[in-house]
Design a protein around this motif. Structure first.
Motif, mmCIF file in Angstrom:
data_model
loop_
_atom_site.group_PDB
_atom_site.id
_atom_site.type_symbol
_atom_site.label_atom_id
_atom_site.label_comp_id
_atom_site.label_asym_id
_atom_site.label_seq_id
_atom_site.Cartn_x
_atom_site.Cartn_y
_atom_site.Cartn_z
ATOM 1 N N ARG A 1 -1.680 8.030 12.520
ATOM 2 C CA ARG A 1 -1.416 6.883 11.660
ATOM 3 C C ARG A 1 -2.728 6.280 11.190
ATOM 4 N NH1 ARG A 1 2.449 3.656 14.095
ATOM 5 N NH2 ARG A 1 3.072 5.470 15.355
ATOM 6 N N THR A 2 -2.653 5.653 10.037
ATOM 7 C CA THR A 2 -3.820 4.967 9.494
ATOM 8 C C THR A 2 -3.352 3.840 8.587
ATOM 9 O OG1 THR A 2 -5.914 5.269 8.306
ATOM 10 C CG2 THR A 2 -4.023 6.452 7.466
ATOM 11 N N ARG A 3 -4.155 2.825 8.460
ATOM 12 C CA ARG A 3 -3.822 1.695 7.597
ATOM 13 C C ARG A 3 -4.621 1.803 6.306
ATOM 14 N NH1 ARG A 3 -1.117 -2.856 7.369
ATOM 15 N NH2 ARG A 3 -0.261 -2.510 9.467
ATOM 16 N N ILE A 4 -3.940 1.580 5.197
ATOM 17 C CA ILE A 4 -4.579 1.682 3.883
ATOM 18 C C ILE A 4 -4.321 0.412 3.084
ATOM 19 C CG2 ILE A 4 -4.344 4.199 3.813
ATOM 20 C CD1 ILE A 4 -1.977 3.759 1.864
ATOM 21 N N MET A 5 -5.184 0.165 2.142
ATOM 22 C CA MET A 5 -4.971 -0.893 1.161
ATOM 23 C C MET A 5 -4.793 -0.204 -0.178
ATOM 24 S SD MET A 5 -4.555 -4.042 0.499
ATOM 25 C CE MET A 5 -4.246 -4.840 -1.072
ATOM 26 N N GLU B 1 -0.744 -3.851 -1.927
ATOM 27 C CA GLU B 1 -0.365 -4.226 -0.569
ATOM 28 C C GLU B 1 -1.023 -3.293 0.443
ATOM 29 O OE1 GLU B 1 3.624 -5.083 0.394
ATOM 30 O OE2 GLU B 1 4.159 -5.794 -1.617
ATOM 31 N N SER B 2 -1.022 -3.743 1.706
ATOM 32 C CA SER B 2 -1.552 -2.956 2.810
ATOM 33 C C SER B 2 -0.391 -2.250 3.513
ATOM 34 C CB SER B 2 -2.294 -3.865 3.797
ATOM 35 O OG SER B 2 -2.718 -3.133 4.916
ATOM 36 N N TYR B 3 -0.602 -0.994 3.866
ATOM 37 C CA TYR B 3 0.444 -0.200 4.512
ATOM 38 C C TYR B 3 -0.125 0.563 5.705
ATOM 39 C CZ TYR B 3 2.950 -0.898 0.077
ATOM 40 O OH TYR B 3 3.550 -1.438 -1.024
ATOM 41 N N GLU B 4 0.699 0.721 6.736
ATOM 42 C CA GLU B 4 0.354 1.611 7.841
ATOM 43 C C GLU B 4 1.156 2.892 7.673
ATOM 44 O OE1 GLU B 4 0.700 1.885 12.702
ATOM 45 O OE2 GLU B 4 0.345 -0.075 11.786
ATOM 46 N N VAL B 5 0.456 3.997 7.417
ATOM 47 C CA VAL B 5 1.087 5.273 7.096
ATOM 48 C C VAL B 5 1.034 6.184 8.312
ATOM 49 C CG1 VAL B 5 1.123 7.189 5.472
ATOM 50 C CG2 VAL B 5 0.305 4.958 4.724
ATOM 51 N N VAL C 1 6.228 4.971 6.581
ATOM 52 C CA VAL C 1 5.423 3.768 6.430
ATOM 53 C C VAL C 1 6.010 2.708 7.355
ATOM 54 C CG1 VAL C 1 4.597 1.995 4.845
ATOM 55 C CG2 VAL C 1 4.846 4.357 4.054
ATOM 56 N N LYS C 2 5.175 2.125 8.181
ATOM 57 C CA LYS C 2 5.650 1.128 9.135
ATOM 58 C C LYS C 2 6.325 -0.031 8.393
ATOM 59 C CE LYS C 2 4.164 -1.706 13.057
ATOM 60 N NZ LYS C 2 3.011 -2.134 13.909
#
Length: 493
Positions: A406-410, A391-395, A367-368
């Motif tokens: 990679r993708t960003r999730i909430m 929270e929002s995460y870039e996985v 996770v970034k």
């Protein structure tokens, strides 16, 4: 003759070169070159700490009256085996090793498919790490029986049994319990005996206690997502780091500090009164802020096993009267259940696949902004990432030989399913991209390394090819001689 030479140059020679190239590029030395240390470890092994927590320096005498009502080691072993027989449909019993004095370290696994690998998170509870803190061994057996009795009756019990693999080690220190003291039979504090990230003094595994080695081997064999060790002497949920680099008493958070605080809060808020603590805000604490220790089990779990472990102090008194055990169980029951269920109810879950084969691969997930990674399982390529919700995460999913994705999730309060399909990067050979199974290597059905078998096969074909070429050349030479000097035939008179 010119025709034969042309065939050799046009067809046989290129084929020979191709076979030679394929054989040499398939040798097992290429597989060995892809090894190396896991960069996620980030530490060296260390010696069990000579430091101690001042809070637990007192050694009250444990009388015969205090032990009455607690299961002895033999009685606990009988209870574990009885549980295995009574709840055989949802459990199995196994041992991870023995104590200094030879007592088996029995584990109860609870699942709807016990003993089978599944794409599900695994959780472990460990009790009685310190011999004079026996509450955990009693409470954990109560938990096991409650899950067995309430499976398919209670929604929470059913969720845990059908969607996780729960492993329960009631006692890590049976010898210390029998001797009524903190340390094991060698009088070593087992929660100071693990390799430490800050003080790598002793790297020799042979100098560690057998109970410690058993836990370390267990974590390497199982793919645990999270864990909790039950202690006594306070009422608080403790999370990493347990020490600091300069040994000062201070808040020293690990990379997943938010996730650990969330886990600790799940336990504390579900407890009867832990969250109401006047000493610990919200009933949780960072270990280094409370009082630093070195060589602790929870930090080693996180660093070397990717396992998020809490240290749970579940009783103000280290060795309460047996008459209080039922009350302590009831006060901790929902906390224990909700902590295990949080592995399913929250976080990010999914699998990692190879785009070219469609097969699962043991990639890793990062996770970034969080300097830690977890690995997907070797069997199913499944991962289970604990993250604080809201929270929002870039996985990022990655594996050697593949292009990371990679993708960003909430992440809301509920869990999220997220699969990754990784494309081969084209720069690495196929040997670097073969999925591994639970033997830890690329293996075929009989367990022999696939690359070695393939290399032997090509070498065998190469020898056969050379023999065939020699045979054809020999036949051609014999044929040309016969054409120049035909044999004399006998003449009938």
């Amino acid at each position: 003759m010119p025709c034969a030479m042309a065939i050799w140059r046009v067809y046989l020679l290129p084929l020979l070169l191709l076979v030679l190239l394929r054989a040499f590029t398939s040798l097992p030395t290429q597989a060995a070159a892809r090894g190396g240390a896991d960069p996620s470890s980030g530490t060296d092994d260390g010696k069990h700490g000579s430091f101690s927590r001042n809070l637990l320096q007192d050694k009250p005498e444990i009388t015969e009256e205090m032990t009455r009502g607690y299961m002895s080691n033999s009685e606990l072993e009988i209870a574990v085996q009885d549980f295995g027989r009574r709840c055989a449909n949802v459990s199995r019993v196994y041992s991870i090793g023995k104590s200094v004095n030879g007592s088996p370290l029995w584990v109860v696994e609870i699942s709807d498919k016990p003993g089978k690998r599944e794409a599900e998170p695994a959780f472990k509870f460990i009790g009685n790490v310190h011999g004079d803190e026996p509450v955990g061994r009693e409470v954990l057996m109560q938990l096991a029986y409650w899950l067995c009795d309430n499976y398919l009756k209670d929604p929470l019990a059913t969720l845990i049994v059908e969607n996780t693999h729960l492993h329960i080690l009631p006692t890590m220190n049976p010898d210390g319990f029998a001797l009524r003291r903190r340390g094991n039979a060698n009088n070593i504090d087992l929660n100071r005996d693990f390799p430490d990230q800050f003080f790598p003094i002793n790297d020799d595994i042979n100098y560690r206690q057998p109970e410690t080695r058993a836990i370390m081997s267990w974590i390497k064999q199982e793919h645990f997502t999270a864990s909790a060790a039950l202690h006594g002497g306070a009422l608080v949920a403790n999370y990493p780091w347990d020490g600091s680099r300069d040994k000062r008493k201070q808040y020293y958070g690990c990379p997943d500090d938010k996730a650990f605080r969330y886990m600790a809060s799940v336990y504390s808020q579900s407890h009867y009164n832990m969250s109401l603590s006047k000493e610990f805000r919200g009933g949780i604490t960072n270990g280094a802020l409370w009082y630093p220790i070195y060589g602790g089990m929870q930090d080693w779990n996180y660093i070397h096993g990717g396992c998020f472990e809490l240290t749970l102090e579940i009783s103000d008194v280290k060795w309460p009267k047996a008459s209080e055990l039922l009350v302590i169980w009831k006060q901790n029951k929902m906390s224990m259940l909700n902590l295990v269920a949080s592995l399913v109810k929250t976080g990010v879950h999914g699998r990692i696949f190879a785009a070219d084969t469609g097969r699962p691969i043991p990639g890793s997930l990062m996770v970034k902004g969080i300097d830690s990674k977890i690995s997907a399982s070797r069997t199913f390529g499944d991962y289970h990432r604990i993250l604080a919700p809201g929270e929002s995460y870039e996985v990022v999913a990655s594996m050697e030989g593949f292009t990371p994705k990679r993708t960003r999730i909430m992440l809301e309060r509920e869990s999220m399913n997220l699969d990754f399909i990784l494309d081969p990067d084209g720069a690495a050979g196929q040997t670097k991209r073969l999925p591994r199974d639970d033997c830890g290597c690329s293996c075929d059905d009989d367990g022999k390394p696939f690359l070695i078998r393939e290399a032997y096969l090509w070498l065998y074909l190469l020898v056969v090819f050379f023999l065939l070429v020699l045979y054809l050349l020999f036949r051609r030479r014999i044929s040309s001689r016969l054409a120049r000097n035909p044999p004399k035939r006998p003449v009938a008179v």
